[in-house]
Design an enzyme around this catalytic site. Structure first.
Site, short mmCIF file in Angstrom:
data_model
loop_
_atom_site.label_atom_id
_atom_site.label_comp_id
_atom_site.label_asym_id
_atom_site.label_seq_id
_atom_site.Cartn_x
_atom_site.Cartn_y
_atom_site.Cartn_z
N ARG A 47 0.84 -1.10 0.07
CA ARG A 47 0.04 -0.10 -0.01
C ARG A 47 0.86 1.25 0.10
O ARG A 47 0.58 2.21 -0.55
CB ARG A 47 -0.83 -0.02 1.20
CG ARG A 47 -2.26 -0.53 1.06
CD ARG A 47 -3.34 -0.67 2.12
NE ARG A 47 -2.39 -0.79 3.30
CZ ARG A 47 -3.17 -1.07 4.60
NH1 ARG A 47 -4.44 -0.87 4.52
NH2 ARG A 47 -2.55 -1.43 5.48
N GLU A 130 -1.77 -23.03 6.07
CA GLU A 130 -1.34 -23.24 7.35
C GLU A 130 -1.18 -22.14 8.36
O GLU A 130 -1.38 -22.23 9.52
CB GLU A 130 -0.02 -24.18 7.17
CG GLU A 130 0.59 -24.66 8.46
CD GLU A 130 -0.15 -25.63 8.91
OE1 GLU A 130 -0.31 -26.62 8.24
OE2 GLU A 130 -0.83 -25.70 9.99
N VAL A 133 -4.17 -20.68 10.92
CA VAL A 133 -4.36 -21.11 12.20
C VAL A 133 -3.21 -21.45 13.01
O VAL A 133 -2.36 -22.13 12.63
CB VAL A 133 -5.26 -22.34 12.11
CG1 VAL A 133 -5.47 -22.77 13.46
CG2 VAL A 133 -6.45 -22.12 11.11
N ILE A 137 2.56 -23.26 14.28
CA ILE A 137 2.21 -24.53 14.71
C ILE A 137 1.66 -25.36 13.17
O ILE A 137 0.57 -25.02 12.79
CB ILE A 137 1.09 -24.53 15.84
CG1 ILE A 137 1.85 -23.43 16.96
CG2 ILE A 137 1.03 -25.98 16.39
CD1 ILE A 137 0.81 -23.59 17.91
N GLU A 191 -2.92 -5.07 19.96
CA GLU A 191 -3.23 -4.20 18.64
C GLU A 191 -3.85 -3.08 19.59
O GLU A 191 -4.43 -3.06 20.55
CB GLU A 191 -3.84 -4.59 17.50
CG GLU A 191 -3.26 -5.72 16.94
CD GLU A 191 -3.85 -6.04 15.42
OE1 GLU A 191 -4.31 -5.20 14.83
OE2 GLU A 191 -3.50 -7.22 15.05
N ASP A 202 -10.98 -13.75 16.43
CA ASP A 202 -10.03 -14.27 15.79
C ASP A 202 -9.81 -15.62 16.23
O ASP A 202 -9.64 -16.66 15.50
CB ASP A 202 -8.61 -13.43 16.46
CG ASP A 202 -7.16 -14.29 15.94
OD1 ASP A 202 -6.78 -13.98 14.78
OD2 ASP A 202 -6.68 -15.14 16.72
N LYS A 206 -10.55 -19.33 13.58
CA LYS A 206 -9.55 -20.10 13.61
C LYS A 206 -10.55 -21.51 14.12
O LYS A 206 -10.30 -22.48 13.25
CB LYS A 206 -8.47 -20.04 14.64
CG LYS A 206 -7.56 -19.22 14.19
CD LYS A 206 -6.75 -18.55 15.41
CE LYS A 206 -5.67 -17.30 14.89
NZ LYS A 206 -5.08 -16.74 15.92
#
Ligand code: HSE
Length: 432
Positions: A47, A130, A133, A137, A191, A202, A206
């Protein structure tokens, strides 16, 4: 080894994107050897083009992500811009113009994963995610591939590092929620607008992704029951401690006992200190997977951050490039079971309820009657009279397992009793 490089377009060059670009450069030889062809960064859509980006050829920078994905010579698009639009349109366009996609976009996959998978399949491309989530991990690949021959019945985990940091801080220091949030913000774990983390959005995204893959069905984020941690008090944490528990924000995806439906939920819960998830500290993530043949598996590690998330992105990049060279595609959406998602009221769980009650004869019996009327069985009761002039006592009731609807109806009925002066805290108990 093929000498003609596979071309990669990077959409987004923030904390994760810049790490992906850096590792692609510093580990270029290893990546080429593992893939069987060199991979070349062919364009980076950003951006703010004026920002200095160390290690990235300025000639690769563009603000026109749409033109980049439509170039026609791009083999893989890495999408790390997040959000629903323009990410969805860019990914779809990438499929149409010859590229496979590696994405870290949990919100988009939880919202519209089915349509994206369909577009990938229609054009014979891969969609790997991957990094969406739990950061570094490995979870998506183990569920999609390693456990593809097993039957997963339950996924239970801590999938949000920010909230785990806050709850851990409250637990270890006795801090209240606001104080712990301030510390998380100061240290860069939360944040400036922490809503997505602290309200559970969030983690719910997940949970939707994990439930869909684990149970070979479709679960949308709107079907995930969601409660955040903003109402968790220092008193809740202290109460959990007295029970030999701690409080964690859990994502829980379950197949119903009869196998005919699934549930997905995110909420704070007490778990015993002896449970492995209780020792997941600070901003780490950990996920338990229970499968019929494999038994219990636990995945643990950093769930966020530039390098850990880039690790997951690059693992997908290698896999997608290998598929491309083999003229093949990896696993697509597996949603053949088409199981309905049951509402929270049908989930069977346990409650820890802390009440302020009048300290006089008959109150305990009155409270117990409310539980009995809703068909909820009491496991333990602890009463402590206040050593003051209030004439009140603290009553802590822990129930046996019951449908969530019966438990919430019980709390509603308790609130109506004159002798119940207040409901100090309600929390589910998990992991026993
Ligand atoms: N904000 C997330 C967390 C990381 O705190 O775990 C990205 O999903």
């Amino acid at each position: 080894m093929r000498t003609r490089p596979l071309k990669v377009a990077l959409l987004g060059c923030g904390v994760v994107g810049s790490e992906v670009a850096r590792i692609m450069t510093t580990h270029a030889d290893d990546l080429a050897a593992r893939i069987g062809a060199p991979v070349e960064l062919a364009g980076v859509a950003v951006r703010r083009p004026s920002k200095v980006r160390e290690g990235i050829d300025p000639a690769l920078i563009t603000t026109d992500a749409t033109a980049l994905v439509k170039r026609g010579d791009i083999d893989v698009v890495i999408e790390v811009i997040g959000g629903i639009e323009p990410a969805r349109t860019l990914i779809t366009s990438a499929f149409e113009h010859g590229a496979s996609v590696v994405s870290a976009n949990k919100a988009l996959l939880a919202e519209d994963g089915t349509a994206l998978h369909a577009a990938a399949e229609e054009h014979g491309r891969d969609l790997y995610y991957e990094a969406a989530v739990a950061g570094a991990i490995p979870l998506v690949r183990p569920l999609r591939e390693s456990l593809a021959g097993d039957k997963v019945n339950r996924v239970l985990g801590i999938v949000n590092g920010t909230t785990n940091f806050i709850l851990d801080k409250m637990d270890t220091s006795g801090a209240g929620y606001s104080e712990a949030l301030d510390e998380a913000t100061a240290l860069g774990y939360a944040e400036a607008d922490p809503t997505a983390d602290v309200e559970g959005f969030d983690a719910a995204a997940k949970a939707a992704i994990l439930a869909g893959i684990a149970f070979h069905t479709r679960v949308k984020i709107g079907e995930v029951h969601r409660e955040g941690i903003t109402e968790v008090t220092a008193a809740d944490i202290a109460s959990a401690r007295r029970m030999g528990c701690t409080v964690k924000l859990l994502a829980i995806c379950e197949r119903a006992a009869d196998g005919q439906s699934v549930t997905a939920r995110v909420h704070p819960a007490m778990i015993p200190l002896s449970h492995p998830l209780a020792s997941v500290r600070e901003a780490y993530n950990a996920v338990f997977v229970e499968a019929e043949a494999a038994g219990q598996l636990m995945f643990y590690g950093p769930g966020a951050g530039g390098s850990p998330t880039a690790s997951a992105v690059l693992g997908d990049l290698v896999a997608v490039c290998r598929n491309k060279l083999n003229g093949a595609t990896g696993p697509g959406e597996s949603a053949y079971t088409r199981l309905p998602v049951s509402p929270m009221g049908e989930v069977v769980t346990r409650y820890h309820i802390s009440l302020d009650v009048a300290d006089k004869p008959g109150v305990l019996a009155q409270v117990a009657t409310v539980f009995a009327e809703q068909g909820v069985s009491i496991d333990t009761v602890r009463q402590q009279g206040r050593q003051d002039a209030s004439g009140e006592a603290s009553l802590v009731v822990v129930t046996h397992r019951a449908p969530d609807s019966a438990l919430s109806a019980t709390v509603e009925a308790l609130r109506k009793l004159d002798t119940v002066r207040g409901v100090a805290s309600i929390m589910r108990v998990e992991g026993e």
